[in-house]
Design a protein around this motif. Structure first.
Motif, mmCIF file in Angstrom:
data_model
loop_
_atom_site.group_PDB
_atom_site.id
_atom_site.type_symbol
_atom_site.label_atom_id
_atom_site.label_comp_id
_atom_site.label_asym_id
_atom_site.label_seq_id
_atom_site.Cartn_x
_atom_site.Cartn_y
_atom_site.Cartn_z
ATOM 1 N N HIS A 15 0.807 -1.123 0.207
ATOM 2 C CA HIS A 15 -0.084 -0.165 -0.206
ATOM 3 C C HIS A 15 0.786 1.226 0.071
ATOM 4 N N PHE A 16 0.253 2.629 -0.832
ATOM 5 C CA PHE A 16 1.204 3.549 -0.618
ATOM 6 C C PHE A 16 0.707 4.431 0.591
ATOM 7 N N ALA A 17 1.701 5.228 1.306
ATOM 8 C CA ALA A 17 1.096 6.105 2.162
ATOM 9 C C ALA A 17 0.785 7.575 1.344
ATOM 10 N N PHE A 18 -0.310 8.206 1.854
ATOM 11 C CA PHE A 18 -0.229 9.619 1.263
ATOM 12 C C PHE A 18 -0.973 10.567 2.364
ATOM 13 N N LYS A 19 -0.647 11.957 2.041
ATOM 14 C CA LYS A 19 -1.138 12.871 2.898
ATOM 15 C C LYS A 19 -1.559 13.939 1.999
ATOM 16 N N ILE A 20 -2.800 14.722 2.331
ATOM 17 C CA ILE A 20 -3.324 15.589 1.428
ATOM 18 C C ILE A 20 -3.658 16.853 2.739
ATOM 19 N N ILE A 21 -3.178 18.048 2.300
ATOM 20 C CA ILE A 21 -3.496 19.114 3.358
ATOM 21 C C ILE A 21 -4.014 20.186 2.330
ATOM 22 N N SER A 22 -5.323 20.397 2.844
ATOM 23 C CA SER A 22 -5.864 21.548 1.817
ATOM 24 C C SER A 22 -5.469 22.993 1.915
ATOM 25 N N PHE A 34 3.019 11.818 -1.292
ATOM 26 C CA PHE A 34 2.689 10.381 -1.689
ATOM 27 C C PHE A 34 3.930 9.722 -1.727
ATOM 28 N N ASP A 35 3.789 8.543 -0.817
ATOM 29 C CA ASP A 35 4.733 7.572 -0.557
ATOM 30 C C ASP A 35 6.113 8.330 -0.187
ATOM 31 N N ASP A 36 6.120 9.383 0.810
ATOM 32 C CA ASP A 36 7.098 10.118 1.529
ATOM 33 C C ASP A 36 7.901 11.121 0.300
ATOM 34 N N MET A 37 7.195 11.381 -0.524
ATOM 35 C CA MET A 37 7.674 12.329 -1.365
ATOM 36 C C MET A 37 6.683 13.465 -1.818
ATOM 37 N N ILE A 38 7.065 14.665 -1.608
ATOM 38 C CA ILE A 38 6.031 16.026 -1.704
ATOM 39 C C ILE A 38 6.070 16.166 -3.203
ATOM 40 N N LEU A 39 4.555 15.858 -3.448
ATOM 41 C CA LEU A 39 4.340 15.928 -5.021
ATOM 42 C C LEU A 39 4.081 17.621 -5.305
ATOM 43 N N MET A 40 3.163 18.147 -4.558
ATOM 44 C CA MET A 40 2.755 19.323 -4.744
ATOM 45 C C MET A 40 2.985 20.369 -3.573
ATOM 46 N N SER A 41 3.462 21.834 -3.612
ATOM 47 C CA SER A 41 3.607 22.546 -2.329
ATOM 48 C C SER A 41 3.898 23.731 -2.855
ATOM 49 N N SER A 42 3.585 24.735 -1.749
ATOM 50 C CA SER A 42 3.999 26.283 -2.034
ATOM 51 C C SER A 42 5.643 26.389 -2.118
ATOM 52 N N VAL A 43 6.493 25.354 -1.514
ATOM 53 C CA VAL A 43 7.820 25.353 -1.518
ATOM 54 C C VAL A 43 8.313 24.891 -3.317
ATOM 55 N N GLY A 61 3.516 3.628 -8.085
ATOM 56 C CA GLY A 61 3.624 4.736 -7.649
ATOM 57 C C GLY A 61 4.400 6.128 -8.376
ATOM 58 N N GLN A 62 4.439 6.015 -9.526
ATOM 59 C CA GLN A 62 5.293 6.904 -10.377
ATOM 60 C C GLN A 62 4.144 8.114 -10.581
ATOM 61 N N LEU A 63 4.833 9.415 -10.613
ATOM 62 C CA LEU A 63 3.965 10.524 -10.633
ATOM 63 C C LEU A 63 3.891 10.797 -12.125
ATOM 64 N N LEU A 64 2.660 10.935 -12.504
ATOM 65 C CA LEU A 64 2.364 11.247 -13.839
ATOM 66 C C LEU A 64 2.153 12.566 -14.260
ATOM 67 N N LYS A 65 1.297 13.333 -13.440
ATOM 68 C CA LYS A 65 0.992 14.846 -13.777
ATOM 69 C C LYS A 65 0.670 15.401 -12.753
ATOM 70 N N VAL A 66 0.794 16.819 -12.470
ATOM 71 C CA VAL A 66 0.140 17.549 -11.565
ATOM 72 C C VAL A 66 -0.525 18.765 -12.212
ATOM 73 N N ASP A 67 -1.554 19.236 -11.795
ATOM 74 C CA ASP A 67 -2.416 20.154 -12.461
ATOM 75 C C ASP A 67 -3.081 20.976 -11.513
ATOM 76 N N THR A 68 -3.520 22.267 -11.692
ATOM 77 C CA THR A 68 -4.423 22.971 -10.951
ATOM 78 C C THR A 68 -5.597 23.418 -11.848
ATOM 79 N N PHE A 69 -6.785 23.237 -11.325
ATOM 80 C CA PHE A 69 -8.282 23.699 -11.906
ATOM 81 C C PHE A 69 -8.729 24.968 -11.189
ATOM 82 N N ASP A 70 -8.686 26.063 -11.717
ATOM 83 C CA ASP A 70 -9.157 27.325 -10.976
ATOM 84 C C ASP A 70 -10.683 27.456 -11.219
#
Length: 74
Positions: A15-22, A34-43, A61-70
């Motif tokens: 299983h993969f560990a994840f944490k999402i903070i709004s 995701f799995d101890d790697m920060i995928l998205m953050s202000s940093v 567990g490979q990151l494929l894409k990150v995006d933002t929907f306004d």
């Protein structure tokens, strides 16, 4: 003991560990770990207003894409 993504417990094997903070308005930005790697953050400067989404391969567990929907601007 330290657990992946700062979680309180370890995940079961295969299983993969994840944490999402709004975030909180303009004070604290959202983040996705995701799995101890920060995928998205202000940093990493890859977050934005609205929905922040990370697409991850559920098998390896490979990151494929990150995006933002306004959602405000339509």
């Amino acid at each position: 003991p330290r657990h992946k993504c700062g979680n309180r417990k370890s995940c079961p094997e295969n299983h993969f560990a994840f944490k999402i903070i709004s975030g909180a308005a303009n004070v604290v930005g959202p983040s996705i770990c995701f799995d101890d790697m920060i995928l998205m953050s202000s940093v990493k400067n890859n977050i934005g207003r609205g929905l922040n989404i990370a697409l991850v391969n559920g098998t390896n567990g490979q990151l494929l894409k990150v995006d933002t929907f306004d959602m405000y601007s339509g």
